[in-house]
Design a protein around this motif. Structure first.
Motif, short mmCIF file in Angstrom:
data_model
loop_
_atom_site.label_atom_id
_atom_site.label_comp_id
_atom_site.label_asym_id
_atom_site.label_seq_id
_atom_site.Cartn_x
_atom_site.Cartn_y
_atom_site.Cartn_z
N ALA A 61 40.86 -1.25 48.43
CA ALA A 61 39.40 -1.39 48.55
C ALA A 61 39.01 -2.40 49.62
O ALA A 61 37.94 -2.28 50.22
CB ALA A 61 38.80 -1.77 47.21
N VAL A 62 39.85 -3.38 49.86
CA VAL A 62 39.54 -4.38 50.89
C VAL A 62 39.40 -3.71 52.25
O VAL A 62 38.58 -4.10 53.06
CB VAL A 62 40.65 -5.46 50.91
CG1 VAL A 62 40.48 -6.39 52.08
CG2 VAL A 62 40.66 -6.23 49.61
N LEU A 63 40.16 -2.66 52.46
CA LEU A 63 40.13 -1.94 53.73
C LEU A 63 38.87 -1.12 53.89
O LEU A 63 38.24 -1.14 54.94
CB LEU A 63 41.37 -1.03 53.82
CG LEU A 63 41.42 -0.03 54.96
CD1 LEU A 63 41.58 -0.76 56.29
CD2 LEU A 63 42.55 0.95 54.76
N TRP A 64 38.47 -0.38 52.87
CA TRP A 64 37.42 0.61 53.03
C TRP A 64 36.09 0.31 52.36
O TRP A 64 35.10 0.99 52.61
CB TRP A 64 37.90 1.99 52.57
CG TRP A 64 38.54 2.04 51.21
CD1 TRP A 64 39.89 2.05 50.96
CD2 TRP A 64 37.91 2.10 49.92
NE1 TRP A 64 40.12 2.10 49.60
CE2 TRP A 64 38.93 2.15 48.95
CE3 TRP A 64 36.59 2.12 49.51
CZ2 TRP A 64 38.66 2.21 47.59
CZ3 TRP A 64 36.32 2.18 48.15
CH2 TRP A 64 37.35 2.23 47.21
N SER A 65 36.02 -0.71 51.55
CA SER A 65 34.81 -0.91 50.73
C SER A 65 33.54 -1.17 51.54
O SER A 65 32.45 -0.76 51.14
CB SER A 65 35.03 -2.04 49.74
OG SER A 65 35.19 -3.27 50.39
N ASN A 66 33.64 -1.83 52.67
CA ASN A 66 32.44 -2.18 53.44
C ASN A 66 31.89 -1.03 54.27
O ASN A 66 30.77 -1.10 54.74
CB ASN A 66 32.75 -3.36 54.36
CG ASN A 66 33.14 -4.58 53.56
OD1 ASN A 66 32.41 -4.98 52.67
ND2 ASN A 66 34.29 -5.14 53.83
N SER A 67 32.68 0.02 54.42
CA SER A 67 32.24 1.14 55.24
C SER A 67 31.78 2.33 54.41
O SER A 67 31.58 3.41 54.93
CB SER A 67 33.39 1.60 56.15
OG SER A 67 33.79 0.55 56.98
N ASP A 75 28.96 7.46 43.72
CA ASP A 75 29.97 8.33 43.12
C ASP A 75 31.07 7.51 42.45
O ASP A 75 31.52 7.85 41.35
CB ASP A 75 30.58 9.25 44.18
CG ASP A 75 29.62 10.31 44.68
OD1 ASP A 75 28.58 10.53 44.02
OD2 ASP A 75 29.91 10.92 45.73
N LEU A 76 31.50 6.44 43.10
CA LEU A 76 32.52 5.58 42.50
C LEU A 76 31.99 4.89 41.25
O LEU A 76 32.67 4.82 40.23
CB LEU A 76 33.00 4.54 43.52
CG LEU A 76 33.83 5.08 44.69
CD1 LEU A 76 33.99 4.02 45.76
CD2 LEU A 76 35.18 5.56 44.21
N GLU A 77 30.77 4.40 41.33
CA GLU A 77 30.18 3.70 40.18
C GLU A 77 29.98 4.66 39.01
O GLU A 77 30.05 4.24 37.85
CB GLU A 77 28.85 3.07 40.59
CG GLU A 77 28.42 1.89 39.77
CD GLU A 77 29.26 0.65 39.98
OE1 GLU A 77 29.67 0.07 38.96
OE2 GLU A 77 29.51 0.26 41.13
N LEU A 111 31.45 -2.06 40.06
CA LEU A 111 32.59 -1.87 40.96
C LEU A 111 32.31 -2.48 42.33
O LEU A 111 33.22 -2.99 42.99
CB LEU A 111 32.91 -0.38 41.09
CG LEU A 111 33.41 0.28 39.80
CD1 LEU A 111 33.61 1.78 40.01
CD2 LEU A 111 34.70 -0.36 39.32
N GLU A 112 31.04 -2.48 42.74
CA GLU A 112 30.70 -3.11 44.02
C GLU A 112 30.93 -4.62 43.96
O GLU A 112 31.44 -5.22 44.92
CB GLU A 112 29.26 -2.80 44.40
CG GLU A 112 28.91 -3.31 45.79
CD GLU A 112 27.67 -2.66 46.36
OE1 GLU A 112 27.42 -2.89 47.55
OE2 GLU A 112 26.95 -1.96 45.64
N GLU A 117 34.42 -9.23 45.39
CA GLU A 117 35.29 -10.30 44.91
C GLU A 117 36.71 -10.14 45.45
O GLU A 117 37.34 -11.12 45.88
CB GLU A 117 35.31 -10.26 43.38
CG GLU A 117 36.03 -11.40 42.73
CD GLU A 117 35.95 -11.29 41.21
OE1 GLU A 117 37.01 -11.15 40.57
OE2 GLU A 117 34.83 -11.35 40.69
N LEU A 118 37.20 -8.91 45.46
CA LEU A 118 38.53 -8.65 46.01
C LEU A 118 38.59 -8.97 47.50
O LEU A 118 39.58 -9.55 47.98
CB LEU A 118 38.94 -7.19 45.77
CG LEU A 118 39.23 -6.79 44.33
CD1 LEU A 118 39.36 -5.28 44.22
CD2 LEU A 118 40.49 -7.47 43.83
#
Length: 191
Positions: A61-67, A75-77, A111-112, A117-118
């Protein structure tokens, strides 16, 4: 293309990755549903959710979460909302408890919030590492003037929206926000 469990498409969007993760989590939710029918408590269900499903939602998630697009985030939530409805059953109603109250009852974050946090923890660990500390350079001021708030870390200038949403720039902002909060906390504790 799949690299280390993360799907990257030719448009450099994360929709395919999100769809894959959601599909995986939905399959795992069937096991949680069976565990609930066997009489697992709410605490046990939350523990299983964290270990078995949320871990899949947070992979890389660190890689893709901001994009992520807002649709991807929703959808994830939605997977966690489904879990809350599954566990709380009749107690979960959109108008009575709602998702925010369900999270309080289950002692979970959105999840956001978890992804932020991650990312912040990852950035803090990168600062401690000699190899990756260059990603987050310290912002040195050349003038002696004292300002109200001095950003601790340099933030890369971005000319495009894609670069602005990149993980490194977002983590630089997170580090500065965290530093600012600590400075304010120290100022308040002095009074």
């Amino acid at each position: 293309m799949k690299i280390l469990g993360t799907i990257i498409n030719d448009k450099l969007t994360w929709s395919d990755n999100c769809d894959e993760i959601i599909s995986k989590v939905n399959k795992r939710m069937l096991l949680l549903k069976r565990m609930l029918h066997f009489g697992a408590s709410i605490e046990e269900m939350v523990h299983l959710w964290i270990l078995y499903c949320r871990s899949a939602l947070e992979q890389s998630a660190v890689l893709w979460s901001n994009s992520l697009t807002q649709e991807n985030k929703d959808d994830l939530e939605c997977t966690q909302k489904c879990f809350a409805k599954l566990v709380l059953k009749d107690k979960y109603k959109d108008n009575e408890y709602g998702y925010e109250n369900a999270l309080l009852i289950l002692n979970l974050q959105t999840l956001e919030q978890r992804r932020n946090e991650l990312s912040l923890n990852f950035a803090k660990n990168c600062i401690k590492n000699d190899v990756s500390s260059d990603l987050f350079p310290i912002n040195n001021t050349d003038h002696p003037m004292k300002t109200r708030y001095h950003e601790m870390f340099k933030v890369l200038k971005a000319n495009t929206d894609r670069l602005q949403k990149s993980s490194v720039i977002q983590m630089q902002h997170l580090l500065n926000s965290d530093h600012k909060a600590k400075v304010k906390e120290n100022e308040l504790s002095q009074y």
